[in-house]
Design a protein around this motif. Structure first.
Motif, mmCIF file in Angstrom:
data_model
loop_
_atom_site.group_PDB
_atom_site.id
_atom_site.type_symbol
_atom_site.label_atom_id
_atom_site.label_comp_id
_atom_site.label_asym_id
_atom_site.label_seq_id
_atom_site.Cartn_x
_atom_site.Cartn_y
_atom_site.Cartn_z
ATOM 1 N N PRO A 113 -18.703 7.186 -29.933
ATOM 2 C CA PRO A 113 -17.320 7.641 -29.805
ATOM 3 C C PRO A 113 -17.271 9.148 -29.525
ATOM 4 O O PRO A 113 -18.150 9.896 -29.949
ATOM 5 C CB PRO A 113 -16.708 7.320 -31.170
ATOM 6 N N LEU A 114 -16.238 9.554 -28.798
ATOM 7 C CA LEU A 114 -16.084 10.963 -28.439
ATOM 8 C C LEU A 114 -15.540 11.748 -29.641
ATOM 9 O O LEU A 114 -14.558 11.350 -30.254
ATOM 10 C CB LEU A 114 -15.099 11.066 -27.269
ATOM 11 N N LEU A 141 -7.158 5.772 -32.724
ATOM 12 C CA LEU A 141 -7.742 5.411 -31.428
ATOM 13 C C LEU A 141 -9.217 5.038 -31.612
ATOM 14 O O LEU A 141 -9.973 5.790 -32.238
ATOM 15 C CB LEU A 141 -7.576 6.573 -30.450
ATOM 16 N N PRO A 142 -9.610 3.885 -31.060
ATOM 17 C CA PRO A 142 -10.914 3.316 -31.427
ATOM 18 C C PRO A 142 -12.133 4.087 -30.933
ATOM 19 O O PRO A 142 -13.174 4.053 -31.579
ATOM 20 C CB PRO A 142 -10.878 1.914 -30.794
ATOM 21 N N ARG A 143 -12.011 4.788 -29.819
ATOM 22 C CA ARG A 143 -13.213 5.387 -29.239
ATOM 23 C C ARG A 143 -13.266 6.900 -29.434
ATOM 24 O O ARG A 143 -14.023 7.601 -28.753
ATOM 25 C CB ARG A 143 -13.292 5.028 -27.746
ATOM 26 N N LEU A 144 -12.431 7.387 -30.358
ATOM 27 C CA LEU A 144 -12.446 8.809 -30.705
ATOM 28 C C LEU A 144 -12.773 8.968 -32.185
ATOM 29 O O LEU A 144 -12.434 8.104 -32.988
ATOM 30 C CB LEU A 144 -11.074 9.458 -30.441
ATOM 31 N N VAL A 145 -13.415 10.085 -32.509
ATOM 32 C CA VAL A 145 -13.601 10.470 -33.908
ATOM 33 C C VAL A 145 -12.952 11.836 -34.086
ATOM 34 O O VAL A 145 -13.332 12.797 -33.401
ATOM 35 C CB VAL A 145 -15.096 10.584 -34.278
ATOM 36 N N LEU A 146 -11.987 11.909 -34.972
ATOM 37 C CA LEU A 146 -11.329 13.201 -35.180
ATOM 38 C C LEU A 146 -12.242 14.083 -36.027
ATOM 39 O O LEU A 146 -12.522 13.784 -37.183
ATOM 40 C CB LEU A 146 -9.972 13.010 -35.863
#
Ligand SMILES: *Cc1c(COP(=O)(O)O)cnc(C)c1O
Length: 243
Positions: A125-126, A158-163
């Motif tokens: 994940p981004l 959002l599934p493909r992001l990491v905050l």
């Protein structure tokens, strides 16, 4: 010793001194080397001196440089982390999603949604930071401090992001105290989100602020990642590539 290796040593010494003054562990502050406008050879020198994370403002320039550095097959080159620290327009989200490890300048839900949708399945994940505009300026990028939590709430879903945190680019402030005051505003946003109880904050650990001219004040205010360009690579040539 290359000039860049020497410069990196000096910046690490400044970070260490600032951490000492602030009673913080040296390991609590990372150095992001901002390589915008410099070529792959400059990045190579930094990699050979042990630097692993690089920041780029201009997306296509960053994509090209990453490929050029990768083709060099440097020792340690497989561990590089590329951070997008420039403005992200909608038509550039795919390039960012496919080529960067971090996007630090997320300031709109639409951009976050596109980055998540376009992040390739085969990649981790981004990592993203929410850019906060702490010193006003309606023309500046970044969400207002009082909007950051709402955007954070949407990003963690959002599934493909990491905050990962908060980033800010304040204008130059005159002197240490004024620099600290503006950096503390970003730190307050970071602390408020951290304390919010939002789910999805397990890796919310990054407060990206401070540059060559104000890294001491940023560290005093709690920065965990300083973004240093000219202090590492030297003065940028006049004229920069257009985004
Ligand atoms: C250029 C830039 C930096 C580095 O600035 P220096 O003053 O050269 O250290 C840091 N952050 C962002 C967003 C930049 O555009």
């Amino acid at each position: 010793m290359t000039t860049i290796e020497n410069n990196l040593g000096q910046i690490h010494a400044r970070i260490a001194a600032a951490c000492g003054t602030a009673n913080r562990a040296v390991t609590s502050v990372q150095l992001l080397a901002v390589s915008k406008t410099f070529g792959a050879d400059a990045v190579r020198d930094a990699v050979l001196a042990g630097q692993r994370s690089f920041g780029e403002n201009y997306i296509q320039e960053g994509v090209d440089k990453r490929a050029a550095v990768r083709a060099m097959g440097l020792p340690g080159g497989e561990a590089l982390q590329w951070h997008c620290i420039g403005p992200i327009q909608s038509n550039k989200t795919r390039l960012v999603a496919e080529n960067f490890d971090w996007a630090q300048t997320v300031d709109r839900l639409k951009i976050a949604e596109r980055l998540s949708a376009q992040r390739p399945e085969g990649m981790a994940p981004l990592n993203v930071c929410i850019q906060v505009n702490v010193d006003g300026g309606e023309t500046k990028s970044g969400v207002a401090p009082d909007q950051a939590l709402e955007l954070a709430r949407a990003v963690v879903a959002l599934p493909r992001l990491v905050l990962r945190g908060i980033m800010s680019i304040p204008d130059d402030a005159p002197g240490f105290e004024a620099q600290c005051a503006v950096h503390k505003k970003a730190a307050a946003v970071f602390d408020a989100i951290k304390a919010s109880g939002l789910p999805g904050l397990a890796q919310f650990d990054t407060l990206s602020m401070g540059m060559t001219g104000d890294l001491e004040a940023a560290v005093a205010a709690g920065s965990t990642m300083v973004r240093v360009g000219s202090g590492v690579f030297g003065r940028r040539a006049y004229g920069t590539p257009t985004p």
